[in-house]
Design an enzyme around this catalytic site. Structure first.
Site, PDB file in Angstrom:
ATOM      1  N   GLY A  43       5.609  -3.703  62.471  1.00 28.90           N
ATOM      2  CA  GLY A  43       5.845  -5.078  62.037  1.00 28.90           C
ATOM      3  C   GLY A  43       4.566  -5.882  62.150  1.00 28.90           C
ATOM      4  O   GLY A  43       3.457  -5.332  62.169  1.00 28.90           O
ATOM      5  N   LEU A  44       4.695  -7.195  62.227  1.00 31.46           N
ATOM      6  CA  LEU A  44       3.503  -8.028  62.266  1.00 31.46           C
ATOM      7  C   LEU A  44       2.631  -7.721  63.477  1.00 31.46           C
ATOM      8  O   LEU A  44       1.409  -7.610  63.355  1.00 31.46           O
ATOM      9  CB  LEU A  44       3.896  -9.501  62.249  1.00 31.46           C
ATOM     10  CG  LEU A  44       4.496 -10.004  60.936  1.00 31.46           C
ATOM     11  CD1 LEU A  44       4.810 -11.483  61.031  1.00 31.46           C
ATOM     12  CD2 LEU A  44       3.558  -9.737  59.766  1.00 31.46           C
ATOM     13  N   ALA A  45       3.240  -7.571  64.646  1.00 31.13           N
ATOM     14  CA  ALA A  45       2.453  -7.276  65.847  1.00 31.13           C
ATOM     15  C   ALA A  45       1.859  -5.877  65.772  1.00 31.13           C
ATOM     16  O   ALA A  45       0.654  -5.685  65.958  1.00 31.13           O
ATOM     17  CB  ALA A  45       3.312  -7.436  67.095  1.00 31.13           C
ATOM     18  N   GLY A  46       2.693  -4.881  65.496  1.00 32.84           N
ATOM     19  CA  GLY A  46       2.224  -3.497  65.486  1.00 32.84           C
ATOM     20  C   GLY A  46       1.287  -3.194  64.340  1.00 32.84           C
ATOM     21  O   GLY A  46       0.265  -2.513  64.518  1.00 32.84           O
ATOM     22  N   HIS A 267      20.586 -18.599  66.736  1.00 36.38           N
ATOM     23  CA  HIS A 267      20.076 -19.413  65.626  1.00 36.38           C
ATOM     24  C   HIS A 267      21.213 -20.254  65.052  1.00 36.38           C
ATOM     25  O   HIS A 267      22.296 -19.731  64.777  1.00 36.38           O
ATOM     26  CB  HIS A 267      19.499 -18.499  64.551  1.00 36.38           C
ATOM     27  CG  HIS A 267      18.559 -19.194  63.620  1.00 36.38           C
ATOM     28  ND1 HIS A 267      18.975 -20.189  62.757  1.00 36.38           N
ATOM     29  CD2 HIS A 267      17.229 -19.040  63.409  1.00 36.38           C
ATOM     30  CE1 HIS A 267      17.933 -20.608  62.060  1.00 36.38           C
ATOM     31  NE2 HIS A 267      16.864 -19.929  62.436  1.00 36.38           N
ATOM     32  N   ARG A 338      16.445 -24.887  68.362  1.00 33.51           N
ATOM     33  CA  ARG A 338      17.579 -24.047  67.986  1.00 33.51           C
ATOM     34  C   ARG A 338      18.685 -24.010  69.033  1.00 33.51           C
ATOM     35  O   ARG A 338      19.863 -24.030  68.695  1.00 33.51           O
ATOM     36  CB  ARG A 338      17.078 -22.619  67.698  1.00 33.51           C
ATOM     37  CG  ARG A 338      16.237 -22.556  66.443  1.00 33.51           C
ATOM     38  CD  ARG A 338      15.601 -21.204  66.235  1.00 33.51           C
ATOM     39  NE  ARG A 338      14.896 -21.184  64.958  1.00 33.51           N
ATOM     40  CZ  ARG A 338      14.188 -20.150  64.518  1.00 33.51           C
ATOM     41  NH1 ARG A 338      14.083 -19.062  65.271  1.00 33.51           N
ATOM     42  NH2 ARG A 338      13.581 -20.201  63.348  1.00 33.51           N
ATOM     43  N   HIS A 411      19.906 -14.103  67.177  1.00 31.24           N
ATOM     44  CA  HIS A 411      18.768 -13.968  66.272  1.00 31.24           C
ATOM     45  C   HIS A 411      17.549 -13.327  66.922  1.00 31.24           C
ATOM     46  O   HIS A 411      16.965 -12.404  66.375  1.00 31.24           O
ATOM     47  CB  HIS A 411      18.405 -15.352  65.737  1.00 31.24           C
ATOM     48  CG  HIS A 411      17.225 -15.376  64.824  1.00 31.24           C
ATOM     49  ND1 HIS A 411      17.180 -14.635  63.664  1.00 31.24           N
ATOM     50  CD2 HIS A 411      16.037 -16.055  64.885  1.00 31.24           C
ATOM     51  CE1 HIS A 411      16.027 -14.851  63.050  1.00 31.24           C
ATOM     52  NE2 HIS A 411      15.316 -15.697  63.771  1.00 31.24           N
ATOM     53  N   GLU A 435       7.649  -9.483  69.912  1.00 31.18           N
ATOM     54  CA  GLU A 435       8.958  -9.801  70.482  1.00 31.18           C
ATOM     55  C   GLU A 435       9.374  -8.840  71.580  1.00 31.18           C
ATOM     56  O   GLU A 435      10.239  -9.160  72.396  1.00 31.18           O
ATOM     57  CB  GLU A 435      10.022  -9.814  69.372  1.00 31.18           C
ATOM     58  CG  GLU A 435      11.370 -10.350  69.823  1.00 31.18           C
ATOM     59  CD  GLU A 435      12.416 -10.336  68.730  1.00 31.18           C
ATOM     60  OE1 GLU A 435      13.591 -10.665  69.023  1.00 31.18           O
ATOM     61  OE2 GLU A 435      12.083  -9.988  67.568  1.00 31.18           O
ATOM     62  N   ARG A 445      12.892 -20.078  71.851  1.00 31.47           N
ATOM     63  CA  ARG A 445      11.754 -20.043  70.935  1.00 31.47           C
ATOM     64  C   ARG A 445      11.892 -21.125  69.876  1.00 31.47           C
ATOM     65  O   ARG A 445      12.944 -21.252  69.255  1.00 31.47           O
ATOM     66  CB  ARG A 445      11.649 -18.675  70.258  1.00 31.47           C
ATOM     67  CG  ARG A 445      10.533 -18.618  69.222  1.00 31.47           C
ATOM     68  CD  ARG A 445      10.377 -17.233  68.631  1.00 31.47           C
ATOM     69  NE  ARG A 445      11.484 -16.824  67.800  1.00 31.47           N
ATOM     70  CZ  ARG A 445      11.670 -17.180  66.534  1.00 31.47           C
ATOM     71  NH1 ARG A 445      10.834 -18.028  65.950  1.00 31.47           N
ATOM     72  NH2 ARG A 445      12.697 -16.722  65.843  1.00 31.47           N
TER      73      ARG A 445
END
Length: 651
Positions: A43-46, A267, A338, A411, A435, A445
């Site tokens: 994902g974005l981090a990995g 959420h 949220r 969420h 995450e 968050r």
């Protein structure tokens, strides 16, 4: 109790990250070629971490259970990504982003990490633009911004309702380049089954090929987990069906502490559940709260008439509509954080004002009538068109003509593996990012901060901090797992677990157990918790787990594609993780952020913190399957901000 070393640098808050980078250890280019780094998750981090580390010269092995790195759940993020560039000139600063994030997390996040996150946020936007991410632009061609919950400024960059997808394609392009250059060895359709430790250090992983069923071992001088959150422990969530917490759970059982497991985010703007047949819920972006107004009828008889189909939203005049967020929180209105918005929706529906004709009579309206009258349909369509299209395809209602129906849903998870300032766990050589770690978000968050943290960790934090560890590893020779007993022993343990599952040959499906667990979690470890319910949850989860290991049925075999076996492995972990979540919530005798204990409520119904006793990170240490985990505490100290009760009623 273990004393946790967070490794926070000395000095003033604004100087800590600069000082860290100025004095960190480095690995010279020739030695980088000698070092293998395993990154699990794309994902974005990995994806960002694998691409960045490979660009720097390290040899990277990247793993994902999906058939392509592009299928990572980051692709589902809709609304946007925060950064403190202050393009709208509305007063934003790095400090304000830092403060809003700490406050939004109800003062349960580590100050130094959050400031660093805010500090590097601007570089993320520059990086994404350079990659060609098609952020929305205003008429003059400048990058546009919109507002998200918990802030009084517009700092969220977005690409319609596809921000996660576009950012992931940017990270994937960087990753693909490194794959093409031979610096990243990509392993799709491969799931982590366990982590291998040698002499106390993480030295590799054992995986299962999800196509052939083959159990394989992979060596690395360091292991990085970027495997997302564990929201699917609740069964119904906005997460992808395959999202799971197993990698983090394996890390926990190998000695990595699990921090704040009960901190989960609900959420406020998901499409309400319609029946027991559903396997997941659909999120409607928080960005919709910029222009949509949330309301329920003021009269219970009107709400009941709507549920029964005798009235529609159009039949309720404005004076009989309760815009309850605007009423309760006039300064922030529909853009409260949220957790606040979710609890307010639950309070209204619990009181009998829900508008959806489902089993629980839940649901509230998100109405764009007023925005369309003010701005015109064309403007709303340009801002949210793909989201409106998605809603109509799912519900068969046209949100340009009738209000959306929404209700809170699981969420995101703020809890996760404990990491220090360097993103390293309590197991040397094991790093966790995005995450999957206990994050920078405290007990709640803020919207548009998940993408910010994932890319910050992957592009701008881990590539620096991991070198402090790897600087001492370049002279460790690469290992052939076939020649190392620790790899063989771990492989045998994995095979034994799989065979144990396959040999149960019970009568109940994996999903049936997962649904039962989810109902316990939602009803007793969900939006509102209390001592009695949490004690019941611990007991009931243990009973479900015991029954699972006696009566689960897994069709097929182990040497081919077997989705039920994949699910069984993950649900077995959820059945243990769910108990730890309830245990953690039971231990924290206060309300803060998304952790809402009904015994600890202010006079006006808000969360009541107990800073004198619970201003710490709860880091749980695994002691054995039949033993209670041990609680370790990392005290939270705030030097740059005043800790006070959150207030979204006034500025």
């Amino acid at each position: 109790m273990t004393k946790l070393d967070s490794k926070i640098p000395e000095g003033k808050l604004k100087d800590k990250w600069s000082n860290f980078k100025a004095h960190q250890n480095l690995v010279n280019p020739a030695n980088k070629r000698k070092i293998d780094v395993i990154v699990v998750g794309t994902g974005l981090a990995g994806g960002a971490a694998a691409a960045s580390l490979a660009e720097m010269g390290f040899k990277v092995k990247s793993f994902c259970y999906q058939d392509s790195p592009r299928r990572a759940h980051s692709i589902a993020a809709q609304g946007g990504i925060n950064a403190a560039k202050n393009y709208p000139n509305d007063g934003d600063t790095v400090y304000r982003l830092f403060y809003d994030t700490i406050k939004g997390g109800d003062y349960r996040a580590r100050e130094a990490n959050v400031y660093r996150l805010a500090e590097v946020s601007n570089a993320i936007i520059d990086q994404a633009v350079a990659q060609g991410v098609p952020f929305a632009r205003d008429y003059a061609g400048y990058l546009d911004n919109r507002s998200f919950g918990g802030a009084l400024v517009s700092r969220t960059f977005y690409a319609r309702g596809q921000t996660g997808q576009q950012l992931l394609l940017g990270a994937y392009s960087a990753l693909s380049r490194q794959i093409g250059l031979g610096n990243v060895e990509m392993h799709p359709r491969t799931e982590l089954m366990d982590i291998v430790k040698i002499d106390g250090k993480a030295r590799g992983i054992v995986t299962r090929n999800l196509v052939t069923g083959e159990i394989e071992s992979h060596f690395g001088h360091a292991v990085v987990l970027a495997t997302g959150g564990y929201g699917n422990v609740f069964f119904l969530s906005t997460n992808a069906m395959g999202s799971n917490g197993s990698a983090a759970w394996k890390a926990y059982k190998k000695g990595a502490f699990f921090a704040n497991p009960s901190f989960v985010q609900i959420h406020p703007t998901a499409i309400p559940q319609h029946g027991d047949f559903q396997s997941k819920l659909t999120l409607m972006s928080e960005s919709l709260r910029n222009d949509g107004r949330i309301w329920v009828p003021k009269k219970k008889e009107d709400a009941e008439a709507i549920r029964l189909g005798k009235k529609t939203a159009a039949d309720i005049p404005d004076e009989d509509r309760d815009f309850y967020l605007e009423r309760r929180y006039p300064a922030f209105g529909n853009l409260v954080p949220r957790d606040v918005a979710a609890r307010a929706a639950k309070e209204r529906t619990d009181a009998g004002y829900g508008i959806e004709n489902n089993a629980t009579k839940e649901g509230v309206f998100l109405d764009f009538k007023y925005a369309i009258q003010r701005l015109g349909k064309d403007v709303i369509e340009a801002r949210y068109g793909n989201l409106f299209q998605m809603y109509e395809k799912i519900t068969d209602d046209n949100p340009y003509e009738v209000p959306m129906k929404i209700f809170p849903a699981i969420h995101y998870t703020m809890g996760g593996i404990w990491v220090d300032y360097e993103l390293q766990t309590t197991v040397p050589g094991l790093f966790v990012i995005g995450e999957a770690n206990f994050s920078d978000h405290g007990a709640n968050r803020l919207g548009a901060s998940a993408l910010m943290q994932g890319l910050a960790d992957g592009y701008f934090v881990l590539p620096y901090t991991i070198q402090n560890y790897l600087a001492y590893e370049f002279d460790t020779p690469r290992m052939n797992p076939a020649d190392v007993k620790e790899f063989k022993e771990t492989e045998d343990e994995v095979k034994e677990r799989i065979n144990k599952l396959m040999n149960i040959k019970g009568k109940q499906s994996v999903d049936s157990f997962h649904k039962r667990l989810g109902k316990v979690m939602w009803n007793k470890v969900g939006m509102a918790r209390n001592k009695e319910g949490l004690e019941e949850a611990v007991k009931e989860i243990r009973e479900i787990r015991e029954e699972f290991w006696k009566d689960v049925y897994i069709p097929g075999n182990t040497d081919t594609i077997n989705p039920e076996l994949e699910k069984a492995n993950r649900v077995a972990d959820f059945l243990e993780l769910g108990e730890l979540m309830a245990y953690d919530a039971l231990n924290r005798n206060e309300s803060c952020g998304g952790h809402f204990r009904t015994e600890y409520v202010t006079e006006d119904g808000e969360a009541k913190r107990r800073d004198d006793e619970y201003m710490y990170v709860a880091a749980w240490e695994y002691k054995g399957d039949d033993k209670e985990p041990e609680l370790n505490k990392e005290p939270l100290k705030y030097e740059e901000i005043e800790v006070k009760t959150r207030n979204y009623k006034t500025a």
